[in-house]
Design a protein around this motif. Structure first.
Motif, PDB file in Angstrom:
ATOM      1  N   LEU A  35      -9.465  29.314 -39.738  1.00 33.82           N
ATOM      2  CA  LEU A  35      -8.728  30.117 -40.717  1.00 33.82           C
ATOM      3  C   LEU A  35      -7.714  29.243 -41.426  1.00 33.82           C
ATOM      4  O   LEU A  35      -6.932  28.552 -40.774  1.00 33.82           O
ATOM      5  N   ALA A  36      -7.723  29.283 -42.728  1.00 30.86           N
ATOM      6  CA  ALA A  36      -6.659  28.616 -43.487  1.00 30.86           C
ATOM      7  C   ALA A  36      -5.872  29.726 -44.143  1.00 30.86           C
ATOM      8  O   ALA A  36      -6.461  30.684 -44.645  1.00 30.86           O
ATOM      9  N   ASP A  37      -4.567  29.650 -44.101  1.00 38.61           N
ATOM     10  CA  ASP A  37      -3.839  30.750 -44.738  1.00 38.61           C
ATOM     11  C   ASP A  37      -2.735  30.250 -45.642  1.00 38.61           C
ATOM     12  O   ASP A  37      -2.198  29.160 -45.489  1.00 38.61           O
ATOM     13  N   THR A  38      -2.448  31.065 -46.631  1.00 39.02           N
ATOM     14  CA  THR A  38      -1.304  30.841 -47.504  1.00 39.02           C
ATOM     15  C   THR A  38      -0.428  32.073 -47.305  1.00 39.02           C
ATOM     16  O   THR A  38      -0.770  32.956 -46.534  1.00 39.02           O
ATOM     17  N   SER A  39       0.672  32.152 -48.006  1.00 35.31           N
ATOM     18  CA  SER A  39       1.533  33.323 -47.812  1.00 35.31           C
ATOM     19  C   SER A  39       0.876  34.576 -48.374  1.00 35.31           C
ATOM     20  O   SER A  39       1.232  35.689 -48.032  1.00 35.31           O
ATOM     21  N   GLN A  40      -0.096  34.404 -49.252  1.00 37.21           N
ATOM     22  CA  GLN A  40      -0.671  35.549 -49.945  1.00 37.21           C
ATOM     23  C   GLN A  40      -2.050  35.967 -49.442  1.00 37.21           C
ATOM     24  O   GLN A  40      -2.410  37.117 -49.493  1.00 37.21           O
ATOM     25  N   PHE A  41      -2.832  34.994 -49.015  1.00 38.13           N
ATOM     26  CA  PHE A  41      -4.205  35.322 -48.609  1.00 38.13           C
ATOM     27  C   PHE A  41      -4.701  34.240 -47.665  1.00 38.13           C
ATOM     28  O   PHE A  41      -4.010  33.232 -47.452  1.00 38.13           O
ATOM     29  N   GLY A  42      -5.848  34.447 -47.088  1.00 39.83           N
ATOM     30  CA  GLY A  42      -6.430  33.447 -46.213  1.00 39.83           C
ATOM     31  C   GLY A  42      -7.859  33.146 -46.623  1.00 39.83           C
ATOM     32  O   GLY A  42      -8.466  33.883 -47.409  1.00 39.83           O
ATOM     33  N   VAL A  43      -8.384  32.049 -46.100  1.00 42.89           N
ATOM     34  CA  VAL A  43      -9.801  31.768 -46.269  1.00 42.89           C
ATOM     35  C   VAL A  43     -10.360  31.510 -44.874  1.00 42.89           C
ATOM     36  O   VAL A  43      -9.821  30.689 -44.122  1.00 42.89           O
ATOM     37  N   ALA A  44     -11.395  32.259 -44.510  1.00 46.39           N
ATOM     38  CA  ALA A  44     -12.058  32.035 -43.225  1.00 46.39           C
ATOM     39  C   ALA A  44     -13.257  31.143 -43.477  1.00 46.39           C
ATOM     40  O   ALA A  44     -14.035  31.393 -44.402  1.00 46.39           O
ATOM     41  N   ARG A  45     -13.385  30.085 -42.657  1.00 48.92           N
ATOM     42  CA  ARG A  45     -14.526  29.169 -42.804  1.00 48.92           C
ATOM     43  C   ARG A  45     -15.369  29.280 -41.550  1.00 48.92           C
ATOM     44  O   ARG A  45     -14.868  29.170 -40.436  1.00 48.92           O
ATOM     45  N   ILE A  46     -16.622  29.505 -41.762  1.00 49.85           N
ATOM     46  CA  ILE A  46     -17.487  29.895 -40.642  1.00 49.85           C
ATOM     47  C   ILE A  46     -18.744  29.029 -40.602  1.00 49.85           C
ATOM     48  O   ILE A  46     -19.408  28.819 -41.627  1.00 49.85           O
ATOM     49  N   ILE A  47     -19.043  28.523 -39.404  1.00 48.32           N
ATOM     50  CA  ILE A  47     -20.358  27.928 -39.160  1.00 48.32           C
ATOM     51  C   ILE A  47     -21.091  28.922 -38.260  1.00 48.32           C
ATOM     52  O   ILE A  47     -20.548  29.339 -37.230  1.00 48.32           O
ATOM     53  N   CYS A  48     -22.279  29.326 -38.663  1.00 49.35           N
ATOM     54  CA  CYS A  48     -22.985  30.340 -37.889  1.00 49.35           C
ATOM     55  C   CYS A  48     -24.482  30.064 -37.895  1.00 49.35           C
ATOM     56  O   CYS A  48     -24.939  29.137 -38.567  1.00 49.35           O
ATOM     57  N   ASP A  49     -25.223  30.884 -37.160  1.00 48.86           N
ATOM     58  CA  ASP A  49     -26.646  30.579 -36.996  1.00 48.86           C
ATOM     59  C   ASP A  49     -27.504  31.003 -38.200  1.00 48.86           C
ATOM     60  O   ASP A  49     -28.636  30.555 -38.326  1.00 48.86           O
ATOM     61  N   HIS A  50     -26.971  31.881 -39.068  1.00 52.28           N
ATOM     62  CA  HIS A  50     -27.729  32.294 -40.262  1.00 52.28           C
ATOM     63  C   HIS A  50     -26.793  32.404 -41.474  1.00 52.28           C
ATOM     64  O   HIS A  50     -26.448  33.508 -41.877  1.00 52.28           O
ATOM     65  N   PRO A  51     -26.389  31.275 -42.052  1.00 56.10           N
ATOM     66  CA  PRO A  51     -25.363  31.327 -43.115  1.00 56.10           C
ATOM     67  C   PRO A  51     -25.746  32.185 -44.324  1.00 56.10           C
ATOM     68  O   PRO A  51     -24.920  32.925 -44.844  1.00 56.10           O
ATOM     69  N   ARG A  52     -26.987  32.111 -44.770  1.00 54.96           N
ATOM     70  CA  ARG A  52     -27.375  32.873 -45.976  1.00 54.96           C
ATOM     71  C   ARG A  52     -27.360  34.376 -45.688  1.00 54.96           C
ATOM     72  O   ARG A  52     -26.912  35.176 -46.510  1.00 54.96           O
ATOM     73  N   ALA A  53     -27.859  34.732 -44.491  1.00 58.22           N
ATOM     74  CA  ALA A  53     -27.831  36.145 -44.127  1.00 58.22           C
ATOM     75  C   ALA A  53     -26.380  36.601 -43.992  1.00 58.22           C
ATOM     76  O   ALA A  53     -26.029  37.716 -44.393  1.00 58.22           O
ATOM     77  N   ALA A  54     -25.520  35.729 -43.457  1.00 57.19           N
ATOM     78  CA  ALA A  54     -24.107  36.081 -43.309  1.00 57.19           C
ATOM     79  C   ALA A  54     -23.489  36.353 -44.674  1.00 57.19           C
ATOM     80  O   ALA A  54     -22.739  37.318 -44.854  1.00 57.19           O
ATOM     81  N   LYS A  55     -23.827  35.513 -45.666  1.00 57.04           N
ATOM     82  CA  LYS A  55     -23.281  35.741 -47.012  1.00 57.04           C
ATOM     83  C   LYS A  55     -23.732  37.100 -47.545  1.00 57.04           C
ATOM     84  O   LYS A  55     -22.938  37.867 -48.082  1.00 57.04           O
TER      85      LYS A  55
END
Lengths: 145, 434
Positions: A35-55
């Motif tokens: 997780l990267a966060d700023t004071s306003q929002f965050g960005v979650a970065r994920i490595i997973c077994d099915h990235p396209r399906a996850a999107k």
């Protein structure tokens, strides 16, 4: 290069839980979450077994999602392991924007994820004898969108 | 033109017709409505006005006068002659009720037929009426006009956006009638459904019932592949059909044979010259059910000087970018939500969907503008997102002259409206002194 799922997250309680629950309900297994966060929002970065399906799952659940190409490198579990990799990248003039690491079950080496500004970085590392991990070791490459 | 004998009537004849009709309506309200008899007597004016110029000394009618008359006390015709009622949405208090006689409904159908014809409509068109049917004037107003002109009329009303897209595609809709914000939702939904609107028969839209900006028009025209026509009306005066753009898209022709328009200074309430901005004031010239005399609309606009190449002789009012009811006052500065929309439609990376949250910190008003990030943004780039946030903030602050906070929110997280969009949430009352 491997595919990382990057998700825009408003800062609000329970939101990350919603994201991970949506993936769990679709049978998607996470290997790493940063997780990267700023004071306003965050960005979650994920490595997973099915990235396209996850999107696709997260898109339809209303999240803002991008697929980001990142480098996955196997780092031996010894002092200086990461420094060697960064030296190679530095000499080749490659900038690292962010990095994080995880360990695969049953293996002693760590997997380090690097976001770099030069797509040629993988070849530079391979030429220096560093083990760049291919997508098929981490996830199902042929997952349909 | 649907009625060229009126729409292109020489100015001197038109003004003669206006004066004659004005005298009739003044007599009607004086004889039939207590409120007007009392207000005329108090102002020392008579129903038989000498000239249009003399009319500026007559008293105004306010929204509150209509509220106080709830439900039927301003009607100038007996209920036996009233065949329909509508009402305002009542979002800011007591609803106001308006009544129509058979003649009123007949005139309204003509005026909306003019509106659709001015947008390029003919009896060959298929009109999808996505305005809500019911007490709101939009649905039935467009419906009667579309039938009067001879179009195929689809009374689908608002809601169920996927069905809207399906019908639009399958029925071969050529003209869409809805609020501009709903037109954008239809475009979004069509895209999700894999329907390319530019390949459908749709060619024009008549959009109104909420203020919208020129940038939003361009966006709608591009997304839907159509000509977007601005229409204007308010239930207190008629509903849709008071004024509408022609194909020139440069100002809305006021149907002056039925409505006398004045622009007055907001402070002095004195008439301003053509070209100057002020509050729009309407007098209905032909209405029987509930005529209004010098009704202050709270809408800010101006008369566009000069003639229109389309051949209509009627005055054109500039598109209304703010109703003073929508205006918010933040730390003493007047702010119209449409100014924010105008900024957002000019910035890539954000969607034109936003909400303004007003709060209070101590005695200071706070403004947070929530803006949706466009779904195709690169969400891995924190710097890019931060730059976007700063840019949105700087551009809105420069447009409004008020300092604000901007919160980027997830795509499609702001509630979509099927009617008038709810842009402002005012929490100032709940957050006093927090």
């Amino acid at each position: 290069m491997i595919e990382q799922v990057s998700v825009f997250l408003e800062n609000k309680p329970g939101h990350l839980a919603e994201l991970t629950r949506a993936l769990a309900n679709a049978g998607i297994n996470l290997r790493a979450l940063m997780l990267a966060d700023t004071s306003q929002f965050g960005v979650a970065r994920i490595i997973c077994d099915h990235p396209r399906a996850a999107k696709a799952v997260l898109d339809s659940a209303g999240f803002g999602v991008s697929i980001t190409p990142v480098l996955a490198v196997e780092i031996p579990d010894t002092p200086g392991g990461i420094a060697d990799v960064l030296d190679v990248l530095g000499r080749a003039g490659v900038n690292v924007e962010y990095a994080y690491a995880f360990v695969e079950p049953g293996r002693s080496a760590a997997v380090d994820i690097f976001k770099v500004d030069d797509p040629a970085a993988a070849e530079v590392l391979t030429a220096a004898g560093i083990n760049v991990i291919a997508p098929d070791r981490l996830y199902a490459v042929d997952t349909a969108v | 033109m649907y009625q060229p004998q009126y729409e292109a009537m020489p100015r001197n004849e038109l003004e003669g017709l206006q004066l004659e009709r004005l005298r009739t309506v003044l007599r009607r309200v004086y004889d039939n409505v207590d409120f007007y008899r009392r207000s005329f007597d108090a102002a020392g004016v008579k129903p038989d006005v000498g000239s249009l110029a003399e009319f500026v000394s007559y008293p105004f009618t306010l929204k509150d006068d209509l509220r106080d008359a709830y439900p039927f006390n301003l009607f100038a015709a007996p209920l036996r002659d009233i065949v329909r009622v509508h009402s305002s949405s009542g979002t800011t208090g007591q609803i106001t009720v308006v009544g129509y006689t058979r003649n009123d409904i007949d005139n309204w159908a003509d005026l909306m037929a003019r509106t659709i014809a001015a947008a390029g409509g003919t009896p060959d068109d298929i009109v999808q009426v996505t305005y809500g049917y019911g007490l709101f004037t939009g649905g039935l107003g467009v419906h009667y006009g579309s039938e009067r002109l001879g179009c195929v009329t689809i009374p689908i009303s608002g809601g169920n956006t996927k069905r809207q897209v399906q019908v639009l595609k399958d029925f071969g809709t050529t003209i869409l009638a809805c609020t501009p914000s709903y037109a954008l939702l239809i475009a979004e939904t069509a895209k999700e459904m894999g329907v390319d609107l530019s390949t459908t028969s749709l060619r024009a839209g008549i959009f109104g019932a909420e203020p919208w900006s020129e940038n939003m028009r361009l966006q709608i025209q591009e997304l839907l592949g159509i000509k977007a026509i601005d229409i204007y009306g308010l239930s207190e005066v008629l509903g849709p059909g008071v004024a509408a753009e022609c194909g020139e898209q440069n100002g809305l022709h006021v149907n002056e044979d039925h409505f006398l328009i004045e622009i007055v200074d907001e402070e002095t309430l004195q008439p301003v010259p053509d070209g100057a901005y002020g509050e729009v004031v309407f007098t209905t010239l032909t209405k029987e059910g509930i005529p209004v005399i010098r009704y202050r609309t709270r809408d800010i606009s101006r008369i566009i000087p000069g003639d229109c190449p389309c051949g209509r002789t009627s005055k054109r009012m500039e598109r209304v970018t703010g109703r003073s009811d929508d205006m918010i006052i933040v730390r003493g500065v007047n702010v119209f939500p449409s100014q924010i929309e105008q900024v957002l439609t000019g910035i890539a990376g954000v969607a034109p969907h936003y909400q303004v949250i007003l709060g209070k910190k101590g005695t200071m008003d706070t403004v947070e503008v929530r803006v949706e990030v466009a779904p195709d943004m690169d969400f891995d780039e924190i710097r890019g997102l931060e730059t976007l946030q700063r840019r949105v903030r700087a551009e809105i602050e420069s447009a409004l002259a008020v300092s604000i906070a901007v919160k980027l929110v997830e795509p499609k997280s702001i509630e979509r409206s099927e009617g008038k969009a709810k842009r402002v949430v005012d929490l100032r009352g709940e957050q006093q002194g927090a």
